[in-house]
Design a protein around this motif. Structure first.
Motif, mmCIF file in Angstrom:
data_model
loop_
_atom_site.group_PDB
_atom_site.id
_atom_site.type_symbol
_atom_site.label_atom_id
_atom_site.label_comp_id
_atom_site.label_asym_id
_atom_site.label_seq_id
_atom_site.Cartn_x
_atom_site.Cartn_y
_atom_site.Cartn_z
ATOM 1 N N UNK A 429 -5.456 8.213 2.030
ATOM 2 C CA UNK A 429 -5.715 8.430 3.448
ATOM 3 C C UNK A 429 -4.592 7.777 4.244
ATOM 4 N N UNK A 430 -4.198 8.397 5.338
ATOM 5 C CA UNK A 430 -3.299 7.762 6.299
ATOM 6 C C UNK A 430 -4.104 7.451 7.544
ATOM 7 N N UNK A 431 -4.116 6.182 7.930
ATOM 8 C CA UNK A 431 -4.857 5.759 9.115
ATOM 9 C C UNK A 431 -3.917 5.029 10.065
ATOM 10 N N UNK A 432 -4.047 5.215 11.387
ATOM 11 C CA UNK A 432 -3.155 4.531 12.321
ATOM 12 C C UNK A 432 -3.263 3.015 12.182
ATOM 13 N N UNK A 433 -2.107 2.341 12.193
ATOM 14 C CA UNK A 433 -2.109 0.873 12.084
ATOM 15 C C UNK A 433 -1.251 0.210 13.152
ATOM 16 N N UNK A 434 -0.852 0.963 14.156
ATOM 17 C CA UNK A 434 -0.057 0.374 15.231
ATOM 18 C C UNK A 434 1.033 1.329 15.687
ATOM 19 N N UNK A 435 2.044 0.745 16.326
ATOM 20 C CA UNK A 435 3.145 1.523 16.890
ATOM 21 C C UNK A 435 4.465 0.848 16.557
ATOM 22 N N UNK A 436 5.510 1.667 16.435
ATOM 23 C CA UNK A 436 6.814 1.098 16.112
ATOM 24 C C UNK A 436 7.500 0.587 17.377
ATOM 25 N N UNK A 437 8.737 0.167 17.228
ATOM 26 C CA UNK A 437 9.464 -0.458 18.325
ATOM 27 C C UNK A 437 9.668 0.492 19.502
ATOM 28 N N UNK A 438 9.549 1.816 19.270
ATOM 29 C CA UNK A 438 9.733 2.800 20.342
ATOM 30 C C UNK A 438 8.410 3.314 20.881
ATOM 31 N N UNK A 439 7.316 2.751 20.402
ATOM 32 C CA UNK A 439 6.003 3.163 20.894
ATOM 33 C C UNK A 439 5.427 4.377 20.214
ATOM 34 N N UNK A 440 5.970 4.767 19.048
ATOM 35 C CA UNK A 440 5.458 5.911 18.291
ATOM 36 C C UNK A 440 4.488 5.421 17.221
ATOM 37 N N UNK A 441 3.499 6.249 16.865
ATOM 38 C CA UNK A 441 2.474 5.800 15.915
ATOM 39 C C UNK A 441 3.038 5.485 14.531
ATOM 40 N N UNK A 442 2.368 4.545 13.860
ATOM 41 C CA UNK A 442 2.665 4.185 12.475
ATOM 42 C C UNK A 442 1.389 4.361 11.667
ATOM 43 N N UNK A 443 1.513 4.935 10.476
ATOM 44 C CA UNK A 443 0.345 5.138 9.628
ATOM 45 C C UNK A 443 0.374 4.239 8.410
ATOM 46 N N UNK A 444 -0.792 3.741 8.024
ATOM 47 C CA UNK A 444 -0.966 2.971 6.793
ATOM 48 C C UNK A 444 -1.599 3.886 5.749
ATOM 49 N N UNK A 445 -0.952 4.038 4.614
ATOM 50 C CA UNK A 445 -1.462 4.873 3.528
ATOM 51 C C UNK A 445 -2.253 4.001 2.551
ATOM 52 N N UNK A 446 -3.492 4.392 2.290
ATOM 53 C CA UNK A 446 -4.342 3.705 1.326
ATOM 54 C C UNK A 446 -4.612 4.668 0.182
ATOM 55 N N UNK A 447 -4.304 4.244 -1.038
ATOM 56 C CA UNK A 447 -4.315 5.113 -2.213
ATOM 57 C C UNK A 447 -5.320 4.580 -3.222
ATOM 58 N N UNK A 448 -6.127 5.471 -3.804
ATOM 59 C CA UNK A 448 -7.130 5.050 -4.774
ATOM 60 C C UNK A 448 -6.977 5.747 -6.112
ATOM 61 N N UNK A 449 -7.786 5.338 -7.066
ATOM 62 C CA UNK A 449 -7.822 5.991 -8.366
ATOM 63 C C UNK A 449 -8.507 7.349 -8.230
ATOM 64 N N UNK A 450 -8.441 8.207 -9.239
ATOM 65 C CA UNK A 450 -9.039 9.542 -9.109
ATOM 66 C C UNK A 450 -10.498 9.506 -8.681
ATOM 67 N N UNK A 451 -10.838 10.379 -7.744
ATOM 68 C CA UNK A 451 -12.186 10.563 -7.197
ATOM 69 C C UNK A 451 -12.703 9.325 -6.456
ATOM 70 N N UNK A 452 -11.784 8.518 -5.942
ATOM 71 C CA UNK A 452 -12.173 7.341 -5.153
ATOM 72 C C UNK A 452 -12.010 7.605 -3.660
ATOM 73 N N UNK A 453 -12.246 8.851 -3.225
ATOM 74 C CA UNK A 453 -12.185 9.156 -1.785
ATOM 75 C C UNK A 453 -13.100 8.230 -0.992
ATOM 76 N N UNK A 454 -14.277 7.955 -1.535
ATOM 77 C CA UNK A 454 -15.218 7.095 -0.831
ATOM 78 C C UNK A 454 -14.655 5.714 -0.570
ATOM 79 N N UNK A 455 -13.914 5.204 -1.546
ATOM 80 C CA UNK A 455 -13.355 3.854 -1.387
ATOM 81 C C UNK A 455 -12.234 3.834 -0.359
ATOM 82 N N UNK A 456 -11.332 4.836 -0.392
ATOM 83 C CA UNK A 456 -10.239 4.818 0.583
ATOM 84 C C UNK A 456 -10.784 5.054 1.993
#
Length: 478
Positions: A429-456
């Motif tokens: 999943x990519x979820x917003x985690x803030x903004x860069x030095x120019x004010x544009x969005x930054x995404x945090x990628x959270x990665x899980x093991x197979x079929x761990x959609x619930x955990x991410x």
């Protein structure tokens, strides 16, 4: 929910808020649809996220949804919620351009399983969204329908290939948009446009009726305002489909019910090799703020090295190029001028890759996945990384069709942190985690093991409970 005041911008509601508002009578499906259509009419000239809409048909469907609620009909979890999708999801009799000249007027005679499942749950499909041509570039450039423009700043890329999906959700044109992800094409526009995007485990969601790019790496998934929205949509879409023999038979949990905000005992790994190589300092600072929010909810953070990256990257590139070339081989012979330069230049080499390289790349996939999981997920439950590690480039800096050789590395760098995950077939999943030095969005990628959609999704939702990055909206001008 209390009755919504007249001046409330209904399009600003999240998907789950909109569904709740229809269910309890705070608003109507027709009002939600009108709000989306009004915003598209007013602002899409500055975003170019929408290829087509069927406004009158959609309003009629919304009125029928309101009548059904008034008569006490049992409501699905998405009842009355308007949605537009990346224009590669087949709907019988409706346009499906795939962002291309070749399919500019294509109208299929059957409907994608995921669209059928969403509509069975009450969703109302009203349009097709701009995208990279045939879902193959990470930036959002499109010479046939025009580049999709980032609502935060039109000079910068939206991310691709689900460019219109990311931009339309950010611009509040739709409450959710399906994207597709073969090398990052859900997560990249989610990051660049400041929304939440989920790439499920390979085979978790049916791909029947979805224009393919790579049989082994394609994924169907949602882009929406929040992890909770994605969880609700995933519960509706996921599960085996007899029309897609590759779809998994794993039981589908109630993802939304598991969102409890409790991350105690969760171990999150931060790979200080590969994912952080060449990362911008303001992107890293935003990632650290996201990690702090996760830690505050009980997660521990483990610094580690990432294994097997060279092999995964090399084999993944072979698989995706060979399969894309095979899918497009006839059109490449008959309609070569109808392809953008960057697209044909990436696909033609796939026709020259020896078959034994392709077979080797496929045969190594299972062992590499097992090795990766053994070395990584024995130590941690999730991996965290910037979705796009560099500062977001401009459209001009990544326009490789313009002939500037410097655009090629900038173009390829956009999807550097996402491509590995498709070859391995892992959920992320990519979820917003803030903004860069120019004010544009930054995404945090959270990665899980197979079929761990619930955990991410649980981790992304927990972070979103204590932060407001996912609620930020760009200021649009007509």
């Amino acid at each position: 929910m209390d009755a919504l005041p007249v001046e409330t911008n209904l399009a600003a509601l999240s998907l789950t808020e909109a569904a709740e508002a229809v269910a309890d009578g705070s608003t109507t499906a027709e009002a939600l649809m009108q709000s989306c259509l009004q915003r598209i009419t007013k602002y899409d000239g500055a975003v170019n996220a929408v290829i087509w809409t069927e406004a009158e048909q959609a309003l009629d469907t919304a009125r029928a949804a309101d009548k059904a609620r008034a008569t006490g009909t049992a409501l699905g979890s998405l009842h009355g919620v308007p949605m537009a999708h990346k224009d590669m999801y087949y709907q019988s009799g409706r346009l499906s351009t795939c962002g291309s000249a070749i399919r500019r007027n294509f109208r299929p005679d059957y409907t994608a399983t995921v669209i059928e499942r969403l509509e069975t749950a009450g969703a109302i499909t009203f349009g097709g969204l701009n995208m990279a041509e045939f879902a193959q570039n990470p930036t959002g450039h499109n010479r046939h329908f025009g580049d999709c423009l980032n609502p935060w700043d039109p000079a910068y890329i939206t991310g691709g290939s689900s460019s219109g999906s990311g931009a339309a959700v950010a611009a509040r044109f739709t409450f959710m948009a399906l994207g597709s992800d073969t090398g990052g094409s859900i997560r990249l526009p989610a990051s660049a446009c400041g929304v939440t995007g989920l790439k499920p485990t390979q085979t978790r969601v049916s791909r029947h009726g979805v224009m393919p790019l790579s049989f082994s790496c394609d994924n169907v998934g949602p882009l929406a305002r929040s992890a909770q929205d994605c969880a609700r949509v995933m519960y509706v879409m996921a599960g085996h489909d007899p029309k897609d023999s590759t779809s998994a038979r794993e039981p589908v949990p109630d993802y939304e019910a598991a969102l409890n905000g409790d991350l105690r005992g969760l171990r999150i790994g931060v790979a200080e090799t590969f994912f952080l190589d060449g990362a911008d300092t303001s992107v890293l600072a935003a990632m650290e703020e996201g990690l702090k929010a996760l830690h505050a909810r009980g997660a521990s953070v483990v610094r580690m090295k990432l294994p097997l990256t060279d092999d995964i990257a090399a084999y993944g590139a072979i698989v995706s190029r060979c399969e894309a070339a095979a899918i497009h081989s006839e059109w490449l012979r008959k309609h070569a001028p109808d392809y953008a330069i960057h697209l044909s230049a990436r696909m033609y080499p796939g026709l020259a890759i020896p078959a034994h390289y392709y077979v080797e790349a496929l045969s190594r996939r299972g062992p590499l996945l097992r090795g990766f999981c053994r070395e990584v997920f024995a130590q941690v439950d999730l991996l965290a990384a910037p979705t796009i590690p560099t500062l977001l480039p401009t459209r001009a800096e990544t326009d490789i069709d313009a002939g500037d050789p410097a655009a090629i590395p900038a173009f390829m760098a956009v999807s550097r942190n996402t491509r590995l995950i498709n070859y391995l077939g892992l959920p992320a999943v990519s979820t917003p985690c803030g903004f860069d030095v120019r004010g544009l969005p930054v995404g945090l990628q959270l990665i899980g093991r197979p079929f761990a959609e619930g955990r991410v999704l649980q981790a992304a939702d927990a972070m979103q409970r204590d932060t407001v990055w996912h609620k930020a909206a760009p200021k649009l001008t007509a």
